[in-house]
Design a protein around this motif. Structure first.
Motif, mmCIF file in Angstrom:
data_model
loop_
_atom_site.group_PDB
_atom_site.id
_atom_site.type_symbol
_atom_site.label_atom_id
_atom_site.label_comp_id
_atom_site.label_asym_id
_atom_site.label_seq_id
_atom_site.Cartn_x
_atom_site.Cartn_y
_atom_site.Cartn_z
ATOM 1 N N LYS A 55 -50.906 -66.133 -24.113
ATOM 2 C CA LYS A 55 -51.548 -65.224 -23.308
ATOM 3 C C LYS A 55 -50.932 -64.690 -22.123
ATOM 4 C CE LYS A 55 -55.248 -64.485 -25.876
ATOM 5 N NZ LYS A 55 -54.980 -63.458 -26.922
ATOM 6 N N GLU A 56 -50.702 -65.659 -21.224
ATOM 7 C CA GLU A 56 -49.771 -65.277 -20.004
ATOM 8 C C GLU A 56 -48.362 -64.516 -20.293
ATOM 9 O OE1 GLU A 56 -48.906 -69.654 -20.992
ATOM 10 O OE2 GLU A 56 -50.790 -68.478 -20.596
ATOM 11 N N GLN A 57 -47.814 -64.999 -21.295
ATOM 12 C CA GLN A 57 -46.475 -64.339 -21.856
ATOM 13 C C GLN A 57 -46.908 -62.967 -22.501
ATOM 14 O OE1 GLN A 57 -44.296 -67.429 -24.278
ATOM 15 N NE2 GLN A 57 -43.449 -68.172 -22.269
ATOM 16 N N GLN A 58 -48.030 -62.869 -23.238
ATOM 17 C CA GLN A 58 -48.141 -61.507 -23.658
ATOM 18 C C GLN A 58 -48.423 -60.784 -22.603
ATOM 19 O OE1 GLN A 58 -51.760 -61.976 -26.232
ATOM 20 N NE2 GLN A 58 -50.963 -63.403 -27.601
ATOM 21 N N GLN A 59 -48.952 -60.946 -21.528
ATOM 22 C CA GLN A 59 -48.939 -59.800 -20.216
ATOM 23 C C GLN A 59 -47.734 -59.609 -20.079
ATOM 24 O OE1 GLN A 59 -51.605 -62.023 -18.025
ATOM 25 N NE2 GLN A 59 -53.526 -62.041 -18.950
ATOM 26 N N MET A 60 -46.732 -60.265 -20.067
ATOM 27 C CA MET A 60 -45.675 -59.987 -19.546
ATOM 28 C C MET A 60 -44.845 -59.128 -20.549
ATOM 29 S SD MET A 60 -44.495 -63.606 -18.120
ATOM 30 C CE MET A 60 -42.880 -63.339 -18.438
ATOM 31 N N VAL A 61 -45.161 -58.800 -21.702
ATOM 32 C CA VAL A 61 -44.313 -58.123 -22.726
ATOM 33 C C VAL A 61 -45.024 -56.644 -22.891
ATOM 34 C CG1 VAL A 61 -44.005 -58.148 -25.108
ATOM 35 C CG2 VAL A 61 -44.010 -60.156 -24.089
ATOM 36 N N SER A 62 -44.107 -55.736 -22.895
ATOM 37 C CA SER A 62 -44.409 -54.240 -23.123
ATOM 38 C C SER A 62 -43.865 -53.824 -24.262
ATOM 39 C CB SER A 62 -43.703 -53.440 -22.012
ATOM 40 O OG SER A 62 -43.776 -52.091 -22.119
ATOM 41 N N MET A 63 -44.841 -53.454 -25.292
ATOM 42 C CA MET A 63 -44.415 -52.927 -26.510
ATOM 43 C C MET A 63 -43.746 -51.502 -26.426
ATOM 44 S SD MET A 63 -45.413 -55.249 -28.781
ATOM 45 C CE MET A 63 -45.659 -56.636 -27.654
ATOM 46 N N ASP A 64 -43.902 -50.723 -25.591
ATOM 47 C CA ASP A 64 -43.128 -49.710 -25.232
ATOM 48 C C ASP A 64 -41.738 -49.898 -25.152
ATOM 49 O OD1 ASP A 64 -45.091 -47.770 -25.951
ATOM 50 O OD2 ASP A 64 -45.687 -47.651 -24.133
ATOM 51 N N ASP A 65 -41.351 -51.122 -24.018
ATOM 52 C CA ASP A 65 -40.192 -51.303 -23.838
ATOM 53 C C ASP A 65 -39.365 -51.936 -24.901
ATOM 54 O OD1 ASP A 65 -40.573 -50.625 -21.196
ATOM 55 O OD2 ASP A 65 -40.812 -52.558 -20.290
ATOM 56 N N ILE A 66 -40.054 -52.685 -25.701
ATOM 57 C CA ILE A 66 -39.418 -53.237 -26.841
ATOM 58 C C ILE A 66 -39.049 -52.318 -27.815
ATOM 59 C CG2 ILE A 66 -39.800 -54.725 -28.972
ATOM 60 C CD1 ILE A 66 -41.394 -56.524 -27.041
ATOM 61 N N LYS A 67 -39.946 -51.291 -27.976
ATOM 62 C CA LYS A 67 -39.458 -50.206 -29.232
ATOM 63 C C LYS A 67 -38.359 -49.331 -28.506
ATOM 64 C CE LYS A 67 -42.030 -46.646 -28.492
ATOM 65 N NZ LYS A 67 -41.205 -45.498 -27.868
ATOM 66 N N ASP A 68 -38.439 -49.180 -27.203
ATOM 67 C CA ASP A 68 -37.332 -48.347 -26.577
ATOM 68 C C ASP A 68 -36.040 -49.047 -26.708
ATOM 69 O OD1 ASP A 68 -39.094 -46.254 -26.045
ATOM 70 O OD2 ASP A 68 -39.517 -46.782 -23.827
ATOM 71 N N GLU A 69 -35.985 -50.483 -26.458
ATOM 72 C CA GLU A 69 -34.694 -51.144 -26.508
ATOM 73 C C GLU A 69 -34.244 -51.169 -27.998
ATOM 74 O OE1 GLU A 69 -35.604 -54.996 -24.705
ATOM 75 O OE2 GLU A 69 -36.298 -54.027 -22.744
ATOM 76 N N ILE A 70 -35.152 -51.357 -29.023
ATOM 77 C CA ILE A 70 -34.764 -51.429 -30.322
ATOM 78 C C ILE A 70 -34.029 -50.271 -30.772
ATOM 79 C CG2 ILE A 70 -35.352 -51.390 -32.679
ATOM 80 C CD1 ILE A 70 -37.451 -53.569 -31.849
ATOM 81 N N PHE A 71 -34.662 -48.863 -30.300
ATOM 82 C CA PHE A 71 -33.928 -47.757 -30.327
ATOM 83 C C PHE A 71 -32.722 -47.384 -29.858
ATOM 84 C CE2 PHE A 71 -38.225 -46.454 -32.492
ATOM 85 C CZ PHE A 71 -37.411 -45.511 -33.656
ATOM 86 N N ASP A 72 -32.826 -47.870 -28.689
ATOM 87 C CA ASP A 72 -31.224 -47.925 -27.770
ATOM 88 C C ASP A 72 -30.283 -48.913 -28.265
ATOM 89 O OD1 ASP A 72 -32.567 -46.187 -26.032
ATOM 90 O OD2 ASP A 72 -32.869 -47.578 -24.308
ATOM 91 N N MET A 73 -30.768 -49.891 -28.904
ATOM 92 C CA MET A 73 -29.802 -51.013 -29.485
ATOM 93 C C MET A 73 -29.314 -50.246 -30.884
ATOM 94 S SD MET A 73 -30.538 -54.817 -30.620
ATOM 95 C CE MET A 73 -32.255 -54.480 -30.774
ATOM 96 N N ILE A 74 -30.073 -49.673 -31.731
ATOM 97 C CA ILE A 74 -29.564 -49.288 -33.149
ATOM 98 C C ILE A 74 -28.819 -47.991 -32.818
ATOM 99 C CG2 ILE A 74 -30.464 -48.687 -35.374
ATOM 100 C CD1 ILE A 74 -30.669 -51.582 -34.647
ATOM 101 N N LYS A 75 -29.391 -47.056 -31.803
ATOM 102 C CA LYS A 75 -28.895 -45.663 -31.847
ATOM 103 C C LYS A 75 -28.780 -44.981 -33.017
ATOM 104 C CE LYS A 75 -25.472 -47.093 -28.311
ATOM 105 N NZ LYS A 75 -26.358 -48.454 -27.884
ATOM 106 N N PRO A 76 -30.040 -44.804 -33.619
ATOM 107 C CA PRO A 76 -30.277 -44.145 -34.849
ATOM 108 C C PRO A 76 -29.569 -42.564 -34.852
ATOM 109 C CG PRO A 76 -32.329 -44.352 -33.743
ATOM 110 C CD PRO A 76 -31.461 -44.903 -32.886
ATOM 111 N N GLU A 77 -29.398 -41.891 -35.889
ATOM 112 C CA GLU A 77 -28.655 -40.428 -35.878
ATOM 113 C C GLU A 77 -29.899 -39.410 -35.399
ATOM 114 O OE1 GLU A 77 -26.783 -39.445 -39.374
ATOM 115 O OE2 GLU A 77 -25.496 -41.036 -39.267
ATOM 116 N N ASP A 78 -31.130 -39.939 -35.984
ATOM 117 C CA ASP A 78 -32.343 -39.193 -35.520
ATOM 118 C C ASP A 78 -33.069 -40.102 -34.365
ATOM 119 O OD1 ASP A 78 -34.971 -38.464 -35.333
ATOM 120 O OD2 ASP A 78 -35.242 -37.747 -37.544
#
Length: 132
Positions: A55-78
């Motif tokens: 639980k204490e680590q779950q509070q440190m995780v931002s799903m929006d940040d993870i999503k943004d990092e994944i899109f930044d990492m993959i750099k999709p055409e769309d």
């Protein structure tokens, strides 16, 4: 899943750098059969893995940040859709798979800065121990 299916899955997860494995795993990740991963799909998988954190680590995780990092990492055409072609082209598919389906991969990615800091601290301790 039969035994052959299980073996195919194991081989694909153990060879996450290979395009054939990414192609196989993409079929599992594309839960809406759209031919791409979108924000919903990324959040769906990352949230399921993050829910296994204490639980204490779950509070440190931002799903929006993870999503943004994944899109930044993959750099999709769309910018709203990650296709298999984008994943293979990025050469980061193994990390994407680690984050979305592997608890240890998710944890290692999400807490990589903490791990790096601890590693530096351990190295400094070991160096001071050896030199003194």
């Amino acid at each position: 899943m039969d035994y052959k299916g299980y073996l195919n899955f194991v081989l694909a997860t153990e060879n996450r750098h290979e395009p054939q494995s990414l192609r196989y795993l993409f079929r599992f990740l594309d839960i809406k059969n759209q031919g791409y991963l979108d924000s919903f799909t990324i959040n769906y998988f990352s949230r399921a893995v993050a829910d296994r954190l204490p639980k204490e680590q779950q509070q440190m995780v931002s799903m929006d940040d993870i999503k943004d990092e994944i899109f930044d990492m993959i750099k999709p055409e769309d910018p709203a859709k990650i296709t298999l072609k984008d994943i293979i082209r990025s050469k980061m598919g193994h990390i994407l798979v680690n984050i979305l389906i592997d608890f240890n991969g998710f944890w290692s990615y999400e807490f990589r800065e903490t791990l790096a800091t601890n590693s530096i601290s351990d190295n400094n301790f070991n160096e001071s121990f050896v030199t003194h």
